[in-house]
Design a protein around this motif. Sequence first.
Motif, PDB file in Angstrom:
ATOM      1  N   ASP A 163     -44.278 -55.157  -3.401  1.00  0.00           N
ATOM      2  CA  ASP A 163     -45.330 -54.316  -3.942  1.00  0.00           C
ATOM      3  C   ASP A 163     -46.577 -54.484  -3.068  1.00  0.00           C
ATOM      4  O   ASP A 163     -46.568 -55.244  -2.110  1.00  0.00           O
ATOM      5  N   ALA A 164     -47.646 -53.792  -3.418  1.00  0.00           N
ATOM      6  CA  ALA A 164     -48.897 -53.959  -2.676  1.00  0.00           C
ATOM      7  C   ALA A 164     -49.554 -55.299  -3.013  1.00  0.00           C
ATOM      8  O   ALA A 164     -50.205 -55.917  -2.170  1.00  0.00           O
ATOM      9  N   VAL A 165     -49.367 -55.765  -4.262  1.00  0.00           N
ATOM     10  CA  VAL A 165     -49.893 -57.065  -4.671  1.00  0.00           C
ATOM     11  C   VAL A 165     -49.097 -58.162  -3.963  1.00  0.00           C
ATOM     12  O   VAL A 165     -47.876 -58.049  -3.801  1.00  0.00           O
ATOM     13  N   ALA A 166     -49.773 -59.218  -3.552  1.00  0.00           N
ATOM     14  CA  ALA A 166     -49.134 -60.274  -2.771  1.00  0.00           C
ATOM     15  C   ALA A 166     -47.992 -60.948  -3.525  1.00  0.00           C
ATOM     16  O   ALA A 166     -48.155 -61.351  -4.680  1.00  0.00           O
ATOM     17  N   THR A 167     -46.856 -61.055  -2.877  1.00  0.00           N
ATOM     18  CA  THR A 167     -45.750 -61.879  -3.349  1.00  0.00           C
ATOM     19  C   THR A 167     -45.846 -63.201  -2.588  1.00  0.00           C
ATOM     20  O   THR A 167     -45.684 -63.218  -1.366  1.00  0.00           O
ATOM     21  N   PRO A 168     -46.107 -64.309  -3.272  1.00  0.00           N
ATOM     22  CA  PRO A 168     -46.317 -65.583  -2.563  1.00  0.00           C
ATOM     23  C   PRO A 168     -45.043 -66.093  -1.898  1.00  0.00           C
ATOM     24  O   PRO A 168     -43.939 -65.949  -2.428  1.00  0.00           O
ATOM     25  N   GLY A 195     -32.559 -55.321  12.517  1.00  0.00           N
ATOM     26  CA  GLY A 195     -33.290 -54.449  11.616  1.00  0.00           C
ATOM     27  C   GLY A 195     -34.696 -54.128  12.060  1.00  0.00           C
ATOM     28  O   GLY A 195     -35.105 -54.407  13.194  1.00  0.00           O
ATOM     29  N   THR A 196     -35.449 -53.545  11.141  1.00  0.00           N
ATOM     30  CA  THR A 196     -36.823 -53.117  11.407  1.00  0.00           C
ATOM     31  C   THR A 196     -37.750 -53.647  10.326  1.00  0.00           C
ATOM     32  O   THR A 196     -37.335 -53.919   9.197  1.00  0.00           O
ATOM     33  N   VAL A 197     -39.019 -53.790  10.691  1.00  0.00           N
ATOM     34  CA  VAL A 197     -40.062 -54.264   9.782  1.00  0.00           C
ATOM     35  C   VAL A 197     -41.205 -53.264   9.801  1.00  0.00           C
ATOM     36  O   VAL A 197     -41.576 -52.749  10.858  1.00  0.00           O
ATOM     37  N   ARG A 198     -41.753 -52.997   8.623  1.00  0.00           N
ATOM     38  CA  ARG A 198     -42.942 -52.148   8.532  1.00  0.00           C
ATOM     39  C   ARG A 198     -43.924 -52.790   7.558  1.00  0.00           C
ATOM     40  O   ARG A 198     -43.559 -53.139   6.440  1.00  0.00           O
ATOM     41  N   PHE A 199     -45.164 -52.952   8.006  1.00  0.00           N
ATOM     42  CA  PHE A 199     -46.226 -53.440   7.131  1.00  0.00           C
ATOM     43  C   PHE A 199     -47.279 -52.367   6.989  1.00  0.00           C
ATOM     44  O   PHE A 199     -47.797 -51.856   7.977  1.00  0.00           O
ATOM     45  N   SER A 200     -47.569 -52.006   5.739  1.00  0.00           N
ATOM     46  CA  SER A 200     -48.566 -50.975   5.433  1.00  0.00           C
ATOM     47  C   SER A 200     -49.744 -51.634   4.734  1.00  0.00           C
ATOM     48  O   SER A 200     -49.740 -51.804   3.509  1.00  0.00           O
ATOM     49  N   PRO A 201     -50.777 -52.047   5.486  1.00  0.00           N
ATOM     50  CA  PRO A 201     -51.923 -52.731   4.870  1.00  0.00           C
ATOM     51  C   PRO A 201     -52.641 -51.832   3.884  1.00  0.00           C
ATOM     52  O   PRO A 201     -52.744 -50.618   4.078  1.00  0.00           O
ATOM     53  N   THR A 202     -53.125 -52.446   2.812  1.00  0.00           N
ATOM     54  CA  THR A 202     -53.891 -51.680   1.825  1.00  0.00           C
ATOM     55  C   THR A 202     -55.156 -51.118   2.459  1.00  0.00           C
ATOM     56  O   THR A 202     -55.549 -49.974   2.214  1.00  0.00           O
ATOM     57  N   THR A 245     -53.923 -61.246  -4.295  1.00  0.00           N
ATOM     58  CA  THR A 245     -54.618 -60.246  -3.505  1.00  0.00           C
ATOM     59  C   THR A 245     -53.713 -59.026  -3.359  1.00  0.00           C
ATOM     60  O   THR A 245     -52.582 -59.010  -3.826  1.00  0.00           O
ATOM     61  N   THR A 246     -54.213 -57.996  -2.705  1.00  0.00           N
ATOM     62  CA  THR A 246     -53.409 -56.785  -2.491  1.00  0.00           C
ATOM     63  C   THR A 246     -53.360 -56.475  -0.997  1.00  0.00           C
ATOM     64  O   THR A 246     -54.023 -55.552  -0.517  1.00  0.00           O
ATOM     65  N   PRO A 247     -52.590 -57.251  -0.234  1.00  0.00           N
ATOM     66  CA  PRO A 247     -52.584 -57.070   1.220  1.00  0.00           C
ATOM     67  C   PRO A 247     -51.900 -55.799   1.688  1.00  0.00           C
ATOM     68  O   PRO A 247     -52.207 -55.288   2.756  1.00  0.00           O
ATOM     69  N   GLY A 248     -50.928 -55.305   0.910  1.00  0.00           N
ATOM     70  CA  GLY A 248     -50.199 -54.114   1.330  1.00  0.00           C
ATOM     71  C   GLY A 248     -48.710 -54.285   1.124  1.00  0.00           C
ATOM     72  O   GLY A 248     -48.247 -55.277   0.550  1.00  0.00           O
ATOM     73  N   ILE A 249     -47.940 -53.317   1.583  1.00  0.00           N
ATOM     74  CA  ILE A 249     -46.498 -53.277   1.338  1.00  0.00           C
ATOM     75  C   ILE A 249     -45.734 -53.688   2.594  1.00  0.00           C
ATOM     76  O   ILE A 249     -45.956 -53.144   3.680  1.00  0.00           O
ATOM     77  N   LEU A 250     -44.832 -54.647   2.426  1.00  0.00           N
ATOM     78  CA  LEU A 250     -43.956 -55.106   3.500  1.00  0.00           C
ATOM     79  C   LEU A 250     -42.550 -54.592   3.230  1.00  0.00           C
ATOM     80  O   LEU A 250     -41.999 -54.807   2.147  1.00  0.00           O
ATOM     81  N   THR A 251     -41.974 -53.899   4.209  1.00  0.00           N
ATOM     82  CA  THR A 251     -40.635 -53.337   4.086  1.00  0.00           C
ATOM     83  C   THR A 251     -39.766 -53.833   5.229  1.00  0.00           C
ATOM     84  O   THR A 251     -40.179 -53.772   6.398  1.00  0.00           O
ATOM     85  N   VAL A 252     -38.586 -54.324   4.893  1.00  0.00           N
ATOM     86  CA  VAL A 252     -37.623 -54.778   5.897  1.00  0.00           C
ATOM     87  C   VAL A 252     -36.312 -54.051   5.663  1.00  0.00           C
ATOM     88  O   VAL A 252     -35.779 -54.064   4.553  1.00  0.00           O
TER      89      VAL A 252
END
Length: 247
Positions: free
Chosen positions: A30-35, A145-152, A130-137
């Motif tokens: 999610d956009a909210v941080a997953t620790p 594979g591929t990684v995409r980070f979408s900062p908030t 915090t709400t750093p953004g969405i991380l997709t793998v």
Amino acid sequence: MLKLPGLPAFLVLVAIASSSSARAQIFQSDAVATPLIELYTSEGCSSCPPAERWLSALKTDAGLWCKFVPVAFHVTYWDYLGWNDPFAQSGFTDRQRAYADAWNARSVYTPGFVHQGREWRPGNPVASPTTPGILTVERSAAGSGTVRFSPTSPVRQKTYTATIALLGSDVSIAVKSGENAGRSLPHDFIALHIATVALTAQPDGTFTGTFAAPPATLPSTPRRALAAWVSTTRDQTPLQATGGWLP
């Protein structure tokens, strides 16, 4: 990549149409941080089994992968006691020492827990999310594979690094010497291999990268998982994490 409504944010399975009918997995935060919960441990440390049992209990926790992502890093500095931990890697020891340097700590120790880049004891209060953004793998059946980070809040001058870890679980090792001689030690969420990926800024404000499949020579484990996290290039503190079990 768009999140699909009605599906879990942390794991979406998709079938890729191809002649080989290969399947890919998509892991998404999610956009909210997953620790990221890190345990620094060693089979040569008699104090570590209780900490590893605590970590193993997270396998049945409803928050696994969506509320937290656990990783056990086996370190090398207890090997001299007479038992070489088969999962220990010098890079994991270096990672713990980098944290110690950042905290101005005098030494490293096991068992040692780190929660989102901070020294931690299970059960202690943690900082507000915090709400750093969405991380997709997206991981192919072959392991690349591929990684995409979408900062908030995209900041152009920032650069990001993603780390992809292959984890092993449901492992039991009979220790024959050292402080744990004669004990059978269960392990879960063991870091078997990590790949570090420099992410490239895209015109849409996201950051992307690719990673290769892990070596075929890694130890065989009954169960495997993927953990991934993103940090700024100059600071290994995790900003966002995601992961899940592999087929």
